[in-house]
Design an enzyme around this catalytic site. Structure first.
Site, short mmCIF file in Angstrom:
data_model
loop_
_atom_site.label_atom_id
_atom_site.label_comp_id
_atom_site.label_asym_id
_atom_site.label_seq_id
_atom_site.Cartn_x
_atom_site.Cartn_y
_atom_site.Cartn_z
N ASP A 58 20.49 -28.72 18.47
CA ASP A 58 21.63 -29.06 19.31
C ASP A 58 21.19 -29.65 20.65
O ASP A 58 21.70 -30.70 21.07
CB ASP A 58 22.46 -27.80 19.59
CG ASP A 58 23.62 -27.62 18.64
OD1 ASP A 58 24.18 -28.63 18.19
OD2 ASP A 58 23.98 -26.46 18.35
N LEU A 59 20.28 -28.97 21.32
CA LEU A 59 19.93 -29.40 22.67
C LEU A 59 19.02 -30.63 22.66
O LEU A 59 19.06 -31.44 23.58
CB LEU A 59 19.29 -28.24 23.43
CG LEU A 59 20.21 -27.02 23.59
CD1 LEU A 59 19.60 -25.98 24.51
CD2 LEU A 59 21.59 -27.42 24.09
#
Length: 401
Positions: free
Chosen positions: A175-176
């Site tokens: 995600d990041l």
């Protein structure tokens, strides 16, 4: 203070982690981020990870996750299931430079808010679609999250102890990582528009992010057919390159080059480690288990601080395996600008800072994460809606109850 993205407006339809983290970074750089949220609870991240009792203890939220990814934004509640709500969204997009969404492929199009519909009257628009597997292909319509792509990408197959089952990475790394891909793509598109006046659509996905993280494993497979397996904290590239036990915890030691290994052996225990058969990287890989056990026999008798002091003085890569608390409060994080201290009430709350520093036009926290719909009236007024029109939108259910 001047900011790189002063004057850039972003209509942010994204939720949870990747999209909101990306738009937060754009906000840190000065962009005006308009967070469009469903009036029936808003971004699900507002409550993620908390029990009802924990939420009540925090005064109703929002969660630490929401606070992590939503500073420097204004929140507007909008029910996109209503025609009136979609009409407001169209006006917001018409005033925006950038659109970010992470709905499944086709959703924005069904609402009449897709790129082709919007670009007709706004050719300078930069429009970012973010999905799980991407906008096309056999898996395009399947939803997924960080963990699903850790599994799908093969990352879980190489994570965990050698004799154990697959494990997830402790943080939402896909995600990041994807959030930085979104930021990179948007900044590149803004640069292109600055030179040509033309906007464009861009897309990225959890799948592309996971493939980028796994790139050198895929390349190894394509070249040699080799598929790497779980190795705990170890790494197939070099030895030593993993965590070792100490008297009071664990330290990570990484000495990939022969010269660094020589310094490592001399600093820890030359009699045990500075052996002829360990001198070359190739031989250390071949004798992996023997070398690892020889190092562990030394570190078990030392404290974290002793190992760190010896190896850092010898210019060997070394790090103590810290708790979250020690890492979050470490003065080094503060020294490099990794923490924003934002006044709240009679004190200040800490926020993890932007993951890079611009020395002439630094990123800045100007707003705390917004309450759900906190800026609805303000933003609609900016878009030219009269009070009568705002009342009518509310009556039509476009803004929620």
């Amino acid at each position: 203070m001047a900011h790189v993205l002063d004057g850039i407006r972003v209509a942010d339809f994204s939720r949870i982690f990747a999209g909101p983290d990306a738009t937060q970074i754009l906000g840190d750089l000065g962009a005006d981020i308009i967070k469009i949220e469903d009036p029936r609870g808003g971004d699900e991240c507002r409550y993620l990870g908390l029990t009802r009792a924990e939420l009540e203890a925090m005064g109703g939220g929002p969660s630490p996750s929401f606070l992590s990814f939503n500073r420097n934004k204004r929140s507007l509640t909008l029910d996109l299931a209503t025609e009136a709500g979609r009409g407001v969204a169209t006006k917001l997009i018409a005033r925006a430079d950038v659109v970010v969404n992470n709905f499944r492929p086709g959703t924005m199009e069904r609402w009449g808010l897709g790129y082709e519909a919007m670009r007709a009257s706004h050719p300078g628009l930069i429009y970012c679609d973010f999905q799980a597997y991407g906008p096309v292909g056999p898996l395009a319509d399947i939803g997924a999250n960080d963990l699903a792509l850790q599994a799908f990408s093969g990352l879980m197959s190489i994570t965990g102890e050698e004799d154990g089952g697959p494990a997830r990475a402790g943080g939402a790394i896909i995600d990041l990582h994807a959030s930085l891909a979104i930021v990179s793509g948007i900044l590149a598109a803004l640069y292109h528009r600055e030179r040509t006046g033309e906007g464009q659509r861009l897309d990225t996905s959890l799948m592309l992010s996971s493939a980028h993280l796994m790139s050198y494993f895929y390349q190894d497979y394509w070249l040699t057919g080799k598929m790497h397996r779980r190795m705990g904290t170890a790494n197939h590239l070099s030895v030593p390159n993993q965590a070792f036990p100490t008297r009071d915890g664990h330290v990570v030691i990484i000495a990939p080059s022969d010269e660094m290994w020589r310094r490592c052996a001399e600093a820890l225990d030359p009699a045990r480690l500075a052996r002829e058969e360990y001198k070359t990287a190739s031989e250390r890989l071949r004798l992996r288990h023997e070398v690892v056990e020889a190092i562990a026999a030394v570190t078990r008798a030392l404290t974290n601080a002793e190992v760190h002091a010896r190896l850092s003085a010898a210019k060997v890569n070394v790090a103590v395996v810290q708790t979250i608390g020690k890492a979050a409060d470490h003065p080094q994080l503060q020294a490099v600008g990794g923490v924003f201290h934002f006044p709240e009430g009679e004190g200040a709350r800490n926020y993890v800072g932007t993951p890079f520093r611009l020395h002439e036009t630094p990123a800045e926290m100007r707003r705390p994460p917004p309450a759900l719909g906190e800026h609805t009236h303000e933003l609609l007024t900016e878009c030219g809606f009269s009070q009568k029109e705002i009342d009518a939108l509310r009556a039509a259910g476009a803004l929620g109850a």
